[in-house]
Write a protein that holds these residues in place. Structure first.
Motif, PDB file in Angstrom:
ATOM      1  N   MET A   1       0.845  -1.177   0.000  1.00  9.63           N
ATOM      2  CA  MET A   1       0.000   0.000   0.000  1.00  9.63           C
ATOM      3  C   MET A   1       0.888   1.237   0.000  1.00  9.63           C
ATOM      4  SD  MET A   1      -1.413   0.352   3.937  1.00  9.63           S
ATOM      5  CE  MET A   1      -1.698  -1.381   4.075  1.00  9.63           C
TER       6      MET A   1
ATOM      7  N   GLU B   1      -1.150   6.214   2.549  1.00 12.39           N
ATOM      8  CA  GLU B   1      -2.289   5.464   3.088  1.00 12.39           C
ATOM      9  C   GLU B   1      -1.898   4.740   4.384  1.00 12.39           C
ATOM     10  OE1 GLU B   1      -4.685   1.480   1.743  1.00 12.39           O
ATOM     11  OE2 GLU B   1      -4.212   2.953   0.188  1.00 12.39           O
TER      12      GLU B   1
ATOM     13  N   LYS C   1      -1.611   7.364   7.247  1.00  9.91           N
ATOM     14  CA  LYS C   1      -2.702   8.319   7.428  1.00  9.91           C
ATOM     15  C   LYS C   1      -3.224   8.303   8.872  1.00  9.91           C
ATOM     16  CE  LYS C   1      -6.978   9.892   5.364  1.00  9.91           C
ATOM     17  NZ  LYS C   1      -7.934   9.682   4.278  1.00  9.91           N
TER      18      LYS C   1
END
Length: 63
Positions: free
Chosen positions: A1, A5, A8
Motif C-alpha cells: 500500500m 495510506e 494516514k
C-alpha cells in the motif's frame, strides 16, 4: 500500500513500525515520494521506493 495510506492519521506509529523518524514519513509524503509499504506475516513492515534509473537526483552522500 502507498506510504501515504499506511501512515494516514498515525505517522508516529508508522514511523516506529518502519524504524524511521516521524519527520522522515512526513517529508516523504509532503514531497510526493513513491514509497510502498509491505506487511509481513510476522507483523513487520518494509518500505520500498520506486525511482527511475538513473535518478535525476544524487543519493545522499554521493560525490
Amino acid at each position: 500500500m502507498p506510504l501515504k495510506e499506511f501512515a494516514k492519521g498515525r505517522q508516529h506509529v508508522a514511523a516506529q513500525e518502519l524504524g524511521v523518524q516521524q519527520a522522515a514519513i512526513s517529508k516523504a509524503i509532503r514531497v510526493g515520494r513513491e514509497i510502498y509499504v509491505t506487511p509481513h506475516a510476522d507483523g513487520s513492515y518494509t518500505a520500498t521506493e520506486v525511482r527511475a534509473f538513473p535518478s535525476s537526483t544524487a543519493w545522499e552522500g554521493e560525490q
